[in-house]
Design an enzyme around this catalytic site. Structure first.
Site, mmCIF file in Angstrom:
data_model
loop_
_atom_site.group_PDB
_atom_site.id
_atom_site.type_symbol
_atom_site.label_atom_id
_atom_site.label_comp_id
_atom_site.label_asym_id
_atom_site.label_seq_id
_atom_site.Cartn_x
_atom_site.Cartn_y
_atom_site.Cartn_z
ATOM 1 C CG HIS A 45 -0.573 4.175 4.819
ATOM 2 N ND1 HIS A 45 -1.263 4.005 5.999
ATOM 3 C CD2 HIS A 45 -0.152 2.929 4.446
ATOM 4 C CE1 HIS A 45 -1.261 2.715 6.319
ATOM 5 N NE2 HIS A 45 -0.597 2.049 5.391
ATOM 6 C CB CYS A 69 -0.944 -0.006 1.198
ATOM 7 S SG CYS A 69 -0.160 -0.330 2.785
#
Length: 333
Positions: free
Chosen positions: A243, A130
């Site tokens: 994130h 990711c």
């Protein structure tokens, strides 16, 4: 009209599996049949898809018969266990685990960057890490302008990156601390509330963790830059979702800040959010539950005449996992 295909989701009851099912509906993927697949514990329970309640099938070698595409949302060991059964059934396995990412016979794909790599698959295609996805989507347009030689990255990774239990632990710790009570961490090695933990993954190479090395190893494969150098520090932060990554990169030829802004503003999958005087820049709250990577704080690096600094944020459950996997499946159509 797109061909209708039969789609399985391995690990359908997890956070990423459920998001995959949601995104299949959102993107109007041509699903003739959806087959959610999970452990025996979940078999028989129902998952909703397009106003229909669908029973979960138990994972087993016979669970994939008749499927065209299987989206993998399970751990490495499960992916390895069932990959042969999936390909033997004639389905293409688009896997979100790290089990096959560095296998030279398996494409590792971000559709905005290297969609052509899908063509040489042999039944398995891997979805990248990711943080790698968020970072590379942010900088790919710069790499097209001039090859990237080196990256220094620091990631600030949300608790949901550790699974559905991560945000629950953060919330439980906050509530316990407000009551003056202690809370024994179970998901993370230390208290994550009001704290940051500078380790994600176990040690892999010269003090770098497995999570940190993914940026270099996967980045080389995706960008087709075998000499790319990356030094990364991954940090868990008390954020629920999305994130963030601070990136310093050096290109072969200098790219100006103005040109970098132009390139990123026009890049697929990106949104330029860069107006420091007016306090406008990417933040996790703004990037959650959508699929674009927001990029800002673009500035010259003060230590390297060919360097640029930038800051990016992206939803690691969606673009960093579920959406990217569905986008790969769309390339197969």
């Amino acid at each position: 009209m797109k061909k209708q295909v039969k789609v399985g989701v391995l690990g359908a009851t997890g956070a990423v599996g459920r998001e995959m099912i949601k995104i299949l509906a959102e993107r109007d993927f041509p699903v003739a049949e959806l087959r959610p697949i999970a452990s025996a514990r979940s078999a028989g329970s129902l998952i909703r898809f397009r106003n229909e309640e669908i029973p979960i099938a138990e994972a087993g070698d016979n669970a994939f018969a008749g499927l065209d595409i299987v989206l993998g949302a399970a751990e490495n060991d499960i992916a390895r266990r069932f990959a042969p059964a999936i390909t033997d059934a004639g389905a293409v396995f688009v896997d979100n685990s790290s089990a096959f990412r560095l296998d030279p016979k398996v494409p590792l794909v971000i559709p905005e960057i290297n969609p052509e790599d899908v063509r040489w698959h042999s039944g398995i295609i891997s979805n990248p890490n990711c943080t790698t996805i968020v970072t590379l989507v942010a900088i790919h347009a710069l790499a097209q302008e001039s090859p990237i030689e080196a990256i220094i990255a620091s990631s600030y990774q949300a608790t949901s990156g550790a699974g559905a239990a991560g945000p629950l632990e953060l919330e439980a710790e906050v509530q316990a601390l407000q009551r003056g009570e202690t809370y024994e961490p179970k998901v993370f090695a230390y208290q994550i509330a009001y704290n940051v933990i500078p380790q994600i993954g176990g040690e892999q190479y010269r003090g770098y963790t497995s999570e940190e090395m993914k940026m270099q190893n996967e980045g080389r494969k995706i960008l087709h830059l075998p000499e790319l150098l990356v030094s990364c520090t991954c940090v868990r932060v008390p954020v629920v979702r999305s994130h963030s990554v601070s990136v310093v990169l050096r290109t072969k030829e200098k790219i100006s800040v103005e040109r970098a802004r132009e390139l990123i503003a026009a890049a697929p999958g990106c949104r330029l959010v860069d107006d420091l005087p007016h306090n406008i820049y990417p933040m996790p709250l703004d990037t959650s539950d959508q699929d674009l990577v927001f990029v800002g704080r673009i500035r010259d690096d003060l230590t390297d005449p060919r360097g640029l600094n930038l800051w990016c944020c992206g939803d690691q459950v969606r673009k960093g996992a579920a959406t990217n996997t569905v986008q790969i499946a769309e390339l197969l159509l």
